[in-house]
Scaffold this active site. Structure first.
Site, mmCIF file in Angstrom:
data_model
loop_
_atom_site.group_PDB
_atom_site.id
_atom_site.type_symbol
_atom_site.label_atom_id
_atom_site.label_comp_id
_atom_site.label_asym_id
_atom_site.label_seq_id
_atom_site.Cartn_x
_atom_site.Cartn_y
_atom_site.Cartn_z
ATOM 1 N N ASN A 66 48.717 41.445 44.838
ATOM 2 C CA ASN A 66 49.590 42.570 43.883
ATOM 3 C C ASN A 66 50.661 42.824 45.052
ATOM 4 O O ASN A 66 51.885 43.170 44.376
ATOM 5 C CB ASN A 66 48.335 44.424 44.068
ATOM 6 C CG ASN A 66 47.292 44.323 43.732
ATOM 7 O OD1 ASN A 66 47.902 43.924 41.976
ATOM 8 N ND2 ASN A 66 46.398 44.917 43.882
ATOM 9 N N HIS A 71 51.412 44.100 40.311
ATOM 10 C CA HIS A 71 50.138 44.718 40.276
ATOM 11 C C HIS A 71 49.475 44.401 38.210
ATOM 12 O O HIS A 71 48.569 44.411 38.160
ATOM 13 C CB HIS A 71 50.234 46.762 39.801
ATOM 14 C CG HIS A 71 50.111 46.623 41.320
ATOM 15 N ND1 HIS A 71 48.899 47.010 42.167
ATOM 16 C CD2 HIS A 71 51.053 47.093 41.514
ATOM 17 C CE1 HIS A 71 49.519 47.909 43.050
ATOM 18 N NE2 HIS A 71 50.675 47.488 43.099
ATOM 19 N N ASP A 75 46.272 43.248 38.199
ATOM 20 C CA ASP A 75 45.671 43.615 37.145
ATOM 21 C C ASP A 75 45.140 42.530 35.495
ATOM 22 O O ASP A 75 43.542 41.985 35.264
ATOM 23 C CB ASP A 75 46.186 44.202 35.761
ATOM 24 C CG ASP A 75 46.416 46.113 36.712
ATOM 25 O OD1 ASP A 75 46.341 46.129 37.849
ATOM 26 O OD2 ASP A 75 46.973 46.710 35.666
ATOM 27 N N ASP A 101 39.425 46.371 43.955
ATOM 28 C CA ASP A 101 38.569 44.509 43.774
ATOM 29 C C ASP A 101 36.971 44.866 44.553
ATOM 30 O O ASP A 101 37.405 43.949 44.947
ATOM 31 C CB ASP A 101 40.065 43.682 44.176
ATOM 32 C CG ASP A 101 39.484 44.910 46.299
ATOM 33 O OD1 ASP A 101 39.002 44.970 46.907
ATOM 34 O OD2 ASP A 101 40.087 43.363 46.342
#
Length: 184
Positions: A66, A71, A75, A101
Site C-alpha cells: 500500500n 491502495h 486492493d 489484510d
C-alpha cells in the site's frame, strides 16, 4: 384486480442484505457473516460431536504494498488473495475478510488437526504464487493461526482470539507459516 411489479424493490432488498453480510472489496463474507457461520458450525459440531477448525490469516508486510505502490494495487492484491483462498477450501467452508489484510476460514467437519494443517499448507502455497497486478509482479506471503474446536475453545470468541494469538506466533517465527494454538 391490481397488479404491481415489485421486482425493483426485491432486487434492492437483496442488494442491501448482500452488502450487510459481504465485504464490498472482495465479495467474501464479512465479520458479521463469519461470526454467524462460525456459531452455526459450532452448534452443529457440538450436536454431531465433530470438529471445527478456525484459521486466522494476516498478509505479511502488506503495508509495504500500500505504501509503495498505492491502495489501488493493494486492493487488487486483496481481490486476488480472496480468489485464491476460495479455491483452497471446500465449497461448504467459510472464507471471510475480517479486517484490512486479515482473513478467516471456518473448516467444518475436520477430523484431525493434521487435516487443518494440510489446508493451511495449501493456503500458504496458493498465496505465495506470484501475482500480476497493474504491470507489477508481486509476491506476498501470509501467516496463519489455527484453533480447533473443542480443544482450543468452545465458543466463537475464544476460538478467534486463540487463532489470532497463534497467528502472531507464526509471524514471530519468521512469517509465511502456520502455528496451532496451544495452552501456553
Amino acid at each position: 384486480a391490481l397488479v404491481r411489479d415489485i421486482t425493483a424493490r426485491k432486487s434492492a432488498e437483496q442488494q442491501i442484505e448482500y452488502q450487510a453480510y459481504h465485504d464490498a472489496l472482495t465479495g467474501l463474507a464479512n465479520r458479521r457473516l463469519f461470526q454467524e457461520h462460525l456459531s452455526l458450525a459450532l452448534a452443529l459440531a457440538q450436536r454431531r460431536e465433530t470438529n471445527v477448525a478456525v484459521l486466522f490469516l494476516d498478509l505479511d508486510h502488506f503495508k509495504v504494498v500500500n505504501d509503495s505502490l498505492g491502495h489501488t494495487v493493494g486492493d487488487e492484491m486483496l481481490r486476488q488473495v480472496a480468489q485464491r483462498l476460495r479455491g483452497a477450501v471446500r465449497e461448504g467452508d467459510t472464507v471471510a475478510r475480517v479486517g484490512g489484510d486479515e482473513f478467516t476460514i471456518v473448516l467444518q467437519d475436520v477430523q484431525t488437526s493434521d487435516a487443518a494443517a494440510s489446508v493451511a499448507q495449501k493456503v500458504l502455497r496458493r498465496i505465495a504464487e506470484p501475482m500480476d497486478v497493474a504491470s507489477h509482479r508481486l509476491y506476498v506471503t501470509t501467516s496463519i493461526g489455527i484453533t480447533f474446536f473443542p480443544d482450543d475453545g468452545d465458543d466463537a470468541e475464544t476460538l478467534l482470539k486463540n487463532a489470532d494469538t497463534a497467528m502472531y506466533r507464526a509471524k514471530a517465527n519468521g512469517r509465511n507459516t502456520y502455528q496451532m494454538a496451544t495452552r501456553e
